[in-house]
Write an enzyme that holds these catalytic residues in place. Structure first.
Site, PDB file in Angstrom:
ATOM      1  CE  LYS A   1       9.181   3.961   0.180  1.00  0.00           C
ATOM      2  NZ  LYS A   1       8.425   3.320   1.372  1.00  0.00           N
TER       3      LYS A   1
HETATM    4  O1  G3P Z   1       4.996   3.558   2.312  1.00  0.00           O
HETATM    5  C1  G3P Z   1       4.563   5.191   1.841  1.00  0.00           C
HETATM    6  C2  G3P Z   1       2.944   5.665   2.364  1.00  0.00           C
HETATM    7  O2  G3P Z   1       2.239   4.563   1.152  1.00  0.00           O
HETATM    8  C3  G3P Z   1       2.371   5.701   2.799  1.00  0.00           C
HETATM    9  O3  G3P Z   1       1.186   5.893   3.764  1.00  0.00           O
HETATM   10  O4  G3P Z   1      -0.702   5.860   4.552  1.00  0.00           O
HETATM   11  O5  G3P Z   1       0.940   6.391   5.409  1.00  0.00           O
HETATM   12  O6  G3P Z   1       0.111   7.763   4.556  1.00  0.00           O
HETATM   13  P1  G3P Z   1      -0.222   6.794   4.619  1.00  0.00           P
END
Ligand code: G3P
Length: 215
Positions: A87
């Protein structure tokens, strides 16, 4: 073959991953540095344990911000298991590292995607996955789903094979919308996965059926 929407879990928590895998419909896992830090564990050993539980793609994110640093971190991560996906951030160096790794046959997930041209560039560089963060766009008053739709249209217009991995999903409606616009994958926190088979009318209907049966 008609494609199906794949379901990944967005966590580095082993208990959540085991519970989601037990449902029998989990296709992969995504992690990020914040999720790993939350667990307070060694990064590489945690990734190894996750890869033993889930055989599908498991995204491990680099923390270097320069091309060469990203590549050397990726090389170390790729030794963990054959299902590791690297990633990388949607930056200029991330794009170059995506090209370097993709040309070598490595699967790359380009993360922190917030606009359609980032998605187009990483597709041109051969990314396996692109991760638009729809919840974070909604958080600042934008329309995250519009971005997913735009990427879908661009990829379909030109036949890009990079899979759209909708990320930063906050609630079940996001998932419904992802499925309606044709997102290839959705990565979902455990809380939302737990909500996917829930409806109060299912519970009350079942209770009524059983009460009638037992009369
Ligand atoms: O892993 C990446 C993403 O899904 C992060 O989500 O909730 O931290 O914006 P969030």
């Amino acid at each position: 073959m008609i494609p199906r929407m794949e379901l990944y879990i967005d966590t580095a928590n082993i208990d959540e991953i085991r519970e989601a895998a037990d449902l029998g419909v989990l296709d992969g896992v995504t992690t990020n540095p914040s999720l790993i830090a939350r667990e307070g564990v060694d990064f590489h050993s945690q990734m190894a344990e996750i890869c033993e539980i889930v055989s599908g793609p498991v995204s491990a994110e680099v923390v270097s911000i320069d091309h060469d640093g990203m590549i050397s971190e990726a090389d170390a991560l790729l030794k963990i298991a054959s299902n590791i996906v690297i990633k990388l951030p949607c930056t200029v160096d991330g794009l170059k590292a995506c090209k370097t790794l993709s040309d070598r046959g490595v699967k790359v997930n380009m993360t922190l995607c917030f606009q359609p041209l980032q998605a187009m560039m990483v597709a041109k560089a051969g990314a396996f996955l692109v991760s638009p963060f729809l919840g974070r766009i909604d958080d600042i008053g934008g329309d995250g789903m519009e971005l997913i739709q735009q990427i879908r249209t661009i990829y379909d217009n030109y036949g890009y094979t990079t899979k759209i991995l909708s990320a930063s999903i906050r609630h079940p409606l996001h998932l419904v919308q992802c499925a309606l616009v044709g997102s290839d994958v959705a990565t979902v926190p455990f809380k939302v996965i737990s909500q996917m088979m829930k409806h109060p009318l299912t519970d009350s209907g079942l209770a009524a059926f059983l009460a009638d049966w037992n009369k």
